[in-house]
Motif scaffolding. Structure first.
Motif, PDB file in Angstrom:
ATOM      1  N   PRO A 143      59.341 -35.168 -26.215  1.00 29.18           N
ATOM      2  CA  PRO A 143      58.205 -34.281 -26.435  1.00 29.18           C
ATOM      3  C   PRO A 143      57.429 -33.948 -25.167  1.00 29.18           C
ATOM      4  O   PRO A 143      56.966 -32.844 -24.998  1.00 29.18           O
ATOM      5  CB  PRO A 143      57.327 -35.052 -27.423  1.00 29.18           C
ATOM      6  N   ARG A 144      57.290 -34.882 -24.226  1.00 31.35           N
ATOM      7  CA  ARG A 144      56.496 -34.620 -23.034  1.00 31.35           C
ATOM      8  C   ARG A 144      57.123 -33.563 -22.143  1.00 31.35           C
ATOM      9  O   ARG A 144      56.471 -32.990 -21.292  1.00 31.35           O
ATOM     10  CB  ARG A 144      56.246 -35.903 -22.255  1.00 31.35           C
ATOM     11  N   CYS A 145      58.403 -33.263 -22.279  1.00 29.26           N
ATOM     12  CA  CYS A 145      59.083 -32.282 -21.449  1.00 29.26           C
ATOM     13  C   CYS A 145      59.179 -30.915 -22.115  1.00 29.26           C
ATOM     14  O   CYS A 145      59.471 -29.939 -21.460  1.00 29.26           O
ATOM     15  CB  CYS A 145      60.502 -32.753 -21.111  1.00 29.26           C
ATOM     16  N   ARG A 146      58.958 -30.852 -23.394  1.00 31.29           N
ATOM     17  CA  ARG A 146      59.162 -29.624 -24.147  1.00 31.29           C
ATOM     18  C   ARG A 146      58.266 -28.508 -23.606  1.00 31.29           C
ATOM     19  O   ARG A 146      57.065 -28.672 -23.502  1.00 31.29           O
ATOM     20  CB  ARG A 146      58.863 -29.877 -25.616  1.00 31.29           C
ATOM     21  N   GLY A 147      58.879 -27.375 -23.243  1.00 28.09           N
ATOM     22  CA  GLY A 147      58.129 -26.219 -22.795  1.00 28.09           C
ATOM     23  C   GLY A 147      57.620 -26.298 -21.366  1.00 28.09           C
ATOM     24  O   GLY A 147      56.928 -25.417 -20.923  1.00 28.09           O
ATOM     25  N   ARG A 148      57.943 -27.317 -20.634  1.00 22.08           N
ATOM     26  CA  ARG A 148      57.460 -27.466 -19.263  1.00 22.08           C
ATOM     27  C   ARG A 148      58.624 -27.519 -18.299  1.00 22.08           C
ATOM     28  O   ARG A 148      59.599 -28.217 -18.530  1.00 22.08           O
ATOM     29  CB  ARG A 148      56.653 -28.753 -19.123  1.00 22.08           C
ATOM     30  N   ARG A 149      58.492 -26.763 -17.227  1.00 19.84           N
ATOM     31  CA  ARG A 149      59.488 -26.852 -16.165  1.00 19.84           C
ATOM     32  C   ARG A 149      59.093 -27.999 -15.240  1.00 19.84           C
ATOM     33  O   ARG A 149      57.923 -28.141 -14.898  1.00 19.84           O
ATOM     34  CB  ARG A 149      59.509 -25.562 -15.340  1.00 19.84           C
ATOM     35  N   LEU A 150      60.034 -28.810 -14.871  1.00 16.99           N
ATOM     36  CA  LEU A 150      59.756 -29.874 -13.919  1.00 16.99           C
ATOM     37  C   LEU A 150      60.062 -29.347 -12.526  1.00 16.99           C
ATOM     38  O   LEU A 150      61.193 -28.942 -12.247  1.00 16.99           O
ATOM     39  CB  LEU A 150      60.595 -31.107 -14.233  1.00 16.99           C
ATOM     40  N   ILE A 151      59.026 -29.328 -11.675  1.00 22.73           N
ATOM     41  CA  ILE A 151      59.227 -28.816 -10.336  1.00 22.73           C
ATOM     42  C   ILE A 151      59.168 -29.946  -9.326  1.00 22.73           C
ATOM     43  O   ILE A 151      58.579 -30.993  -9.585  1.00 22.73           O
ATOM     44  CB  ILE A 151      58.225 -27.707  -9.969  1.00 22.73           C
ATOM     45  N   GLY A 152      59.768 -29.715  -8.206  1.00 21.14           N
ATOM     46  CA  GLY A 152      59.777 -30.666  -7.117  1.00 21.14           C
ATOM     47  C   GLY A 152      59.935 -29.909  -5.822  1.00 21.14           C
ATOM     48  O   GLY A 152      59.704 -28.697  -5.762  1.00 21.14           O
ATOM     49  N   LEU A 153      60.372 -30.599  -4.811  1.00 17.36           N
ATOM     50  CA  LEU A 153      60.510 -30.036  -3.482  1.00 17.36           C
ATOM     51  C   LEU A 153      61.979 -29.796  -3.168  1.00 17.36           C
ATOM     52  O   LEU A 153      62.806 -30.694  -3.342  1.00 17.36           O
ATOM     53  CB  LEU A 153      59.918 -31.008  -2.455  1.00 17.36           C
ATOM     54  N   CYS A 154      62.292 -28.585  -2.727  1.00 20.27           N
ATOM     55  CA  CYS A 154      63.642 -28.269  -2.255  1.00 20.27           C
ATOM     56  C   CYS A 154      63.622 -28.164  -0.745  1.00 20.27           C
ATOM     57  O   CYS A 154      62.658 -27.673  -0.149  1.00 20.27           O
ATOM     58  CB  CYS A 154      64.142 -26.953  -2.857  1.00 20.27           C
ATOM     59  N   LEU A 155      64.698 -28.629  -0.120  1.00 21.30           N
ATOM     60  CA  LEU A 155      64.889 -28.495   1.315  1.00 21.30           C
ATOM     61  C   LEU A 155      66.190 -27.738   1.524  1.00 21.30           C
ATOM     62  O   LEU A 155      67.182 -28.019   0.845  1.00 21.30           O
ATOM     63  CB  LEU A 155      64.982 -29.872   1.983  1.00 21.30           C
ATOM     64  N   GLY A 156      66.186 -26.801   2.434  1.00 21.03           N
ATOM     65  CA  GLY A 156      67.375 -26.002   2.697  1.00 21.03           C
ATOM     66  C   GLY A 156      67.055 -24.877   3.641  1.00 21.03           C
ATOM     67  O   GLY A 156      66.127 -24.967   4.449  1.00 21.03           O
ATOM     68  N   LEU A 157      67.797 -23.780   3.497  1.00 18.21           N
ATOM     69  CA  LEU A 157      67.575 -22.625   4.357  1.00 18.21           C
ATOM     70  C   LEU A 157      68.079 -21.377   3.650  1.00 18.21           C
ATOM     71  O   LEU A 157      69.141 -21.419   3.006  1.00 18.21           O
ATOM     72  CB  LEU A 157      68.303 -22.806   5.697  1.00 18.21           C
ATOM     73  N   ALA A 158      67.313 -20.302   3.747  1.00 17.17           N
ATOM     74  CA  ALA A 158      67.673 -19.006   3.170  1.00 17.17           C
ATOM     75  C   ALA A 158      68.025 -19.114   1.685  1.00 17.17           C
ATOM     76  O   ALA A 158      68.951 -18.476   1.215  1.00 17.17           O
ATOM     77  CB  ALA A 158      68.811 -18.386   3.958  1.00 17.17           C
ATOM     78  N   GLY A 159      67.292 -19.956   0.970  1.00 12.31           N
ATOM     79  CA  GLY A 159      67.509 -20.101  -0.466  1.00 12.31           C
ATOM     80  C   GLY A 159      68.618 -21.069  -0.854  1.00 12.31           C
ATOM     81  O   GLY A 159      68.766 -21.394  -2.026  1.00 12.31           O
ATOM     82  N   ALA A 160      69.414 -21.521   0.109  1.00  8.68           N
ATOM     83  CA  ALA A 160      70.464 -22.503  -0.177  1.00  8.68           C
ATOM     84  C   ALA A 160      69.831 -23.897  -0.218  1.00  8.68           C
ATOM     85  O   ALA A 160      69.208 -24.330   0.753  1.00  8.68           O
ATOM     86  CB  ALA A 160      71.553 -22.460   0.891  1.00  8.68           C
ATOM     87  N   VAL A 161      69.965 -24.582  -1.338  1.00  9.79           N
ATOM     88  CA  VAL A 161      69.364 -25.902  -1.514  1.00  9.79           C
ATOM     89  C   VAL A 161      70.298 -26.962  -0.934  1.00  9.79           C
ATOM     90  O   VAL A 161      71.439 -27.087  -1.353  1.00  9.79           O
ATOM     91  CB  VAL A 161      69.100 -26.183  -3.014  1.00  9.79           C
ATOM     92  N   TRP A 162      69.774 -27.721   0.021  1.00 11.17           N
ATOM     93  CA  TRP A 162      70.534 -28.825   0.605  1.00 11.17           C
ATOM     94  C   TRP A 162      70.143 -30.147  -0.043  1.00 11.17           C
ATOM     95  O   TRP A 162      70.942 -31.079  -0.096  1.00 11.17           O
ATOM     96  CB  TRP A 162      70.299 -28.913   2.107  1.00 11.17           C
ATOM     97  N   ALA A 163      68.889 -30.223  -0.500  1.00 13.33           N
ATOM     98  CA  ALA A 163      68.411 -31.456  -1.133  1.00 13.33           C
ATOM     99  C   ALA A 163      67.211 -31.131  -2.009  1.00 13.33           C
ATOM    100  O   ALA A 163      66.485 -30.174  -1.742  1.00 13.33           O
ATOM    101  CB  ALA A 163      68.016 -32.483  -0.072  1.00 13.33           C
ATOM    102  N   GLN A 164      67.019 -31.932  -3.062  1.00 13.60           N
ATOM    103  CA  GLN A 164      65.852 -31.838  -3.924  1.00 13.60           C
ATOM    104  C   GLN A 164      65.160 -33.193  -3.950  1.00 13.60           C
ATOM    105  O   GLN A 164      65.820 -34.227  -4.036  1.00 13.60           O
ATOM    106  CB  GLN A 164      66.245 -31.460  -5.346  1.00 13.60           C
ATOM    107  N   VAL A 165      63.835 -33.168  -3.869  1.00 12.58           N
ATOM    108  CA  VAL A 165      63.044 -34.390  -3.886  1.00 12.58           C
ATOM    109  C   VAL A 165      62.027 -34.259  -5.028  1.00 12.58           C
ATOM    110  O   VAL A 165      61.201 -33.348  -5.002  1.00 12.58           O
ATOM    111  CB  VAL A 165      62.329 -34.615  -2.532  1.00 12.58           C
ATOM    112  N   PRO A 166      62.090 -35.136  -6.027  1.00  9.75           N
ATOM    113  CA  PRO A 166      61.214 -35.026  -7.195  1.00  9.75           C
ATOM    114  C   PRO A 166      59.809 -35.590  -6.936  1.00  9.75           C
ATOM    115  O   PRO A 166      59.460 -36.666  -7.410  1.00  9.75           O
ATOM    116  CB  PRO A 166      61.955 -35.827  -8.263  1.00  9.75           C
ATOM    117  N   VAL A 167      59.010 -34.858  -6.153  1.00 10.05           N
ATOM    118  CA  VAL A 167      57.647 -35.294  -5.845  1.00 10.05           C
ATOM    119  C   VAL A 167      56.642 -34.215  -6.255  1.00 10.05           C
ATOM    120  O   VAL A 167      56.918 -33.033  -6.100  1.00 10.05           O
ATOM    121  CB  VAL A 167      57.474 -35.608  -4.340  1.00 10.05           C
ATOM    122  N   PRO A 168      55.480 -34.618  -6.778  1.00 13.81           N
ATOM    123  CA  PRO A 168      54.441 -33.644  -7.101  1.00 13.81           C
ATOM    124  C   PRO A 168      53.586 -33.284  -5.887  1.00 13.81           C
ATOM    125  O   PRO A 168      52.925 -32.254  -5.857  1.00 13.81           O
ATOM    126  CB  PRO A 168      53.603 -34.353  -8.165  1.00 13.81           C
TER     127      PRO A 168
END
Length: 141
Positions: free
Chosen positions: A5-30
């Motif tokens: 229930p806590r996730c319903r309807g919510r996008r979980l966002i975090g930090l992406c690292l990369g270049l020109a839109g290409a994601v090299w890594a994702q870090v789940p931090v607020p």
């Protein structure tokens, strides 16, 4: 299978690292602190960011001294050995930083401590002299 229930309807966002839109890594931090040492003066800089759906929102910044090309911003306050200041800026999406071997590596700090970018991206290289950071929806969440 239904999502909790806590996730319903919510996008979980975090930090992406990369270049020109290409994601090299994702870090789940607020939120996080971007930290580095000035290449000439070897003085530590820190910038606090909050990860929002609109981008990275700069909060407080700190610098532990002054020197070549490092003037203390107007309104800065000296506290605990560092100059603390804030700049009013719109959310950054993306935040682009230079990253070369001669300059050392950036650190990404959160509640668990600080880790160099090389933890996610490998060491800085001359052939890839920049990296971008942006808020993104976390994959597989």
């Amino acid at each position: 299978m239904a999502r909790p229930p806590r996730c319903r309807g919510r996008r979980l966002i975090g930090l992406c690292l990369g270049l020109a839109g290409a994601v090299w890594a994702q870090v789940p931090v607020p939120s996080f602190t971007l930290a580095w040492n000035h290449t000439i003066e070897k003085i530590r800089w820190e910038e606090d960011y909050r990860v929002t759906p609109d981008g990275l929102l700069l909060g407080e910044a700190r610098v532990r001294g002054s020197g070549a090309g490092m003037e203390i911003p107007d309104g800065a306050v000296l506290r605990d050995g560092a100059w603390h200041y804030q700049r009013q800026m719109p959310p950054l999406q993306p935040l682009r930083v230079g990253r070369i071997p001669e300059a050392g590596d950036y650190q990404l700090c959160d509640a668990q401590g600080c880790k160099p970018f090389s933890e996610w991206l490998g060491p800085p290289t001359a052939s890839q002299p920049a990296v971008e950071l942006w808020s993104c929806e976390l994959a597989g969440r």
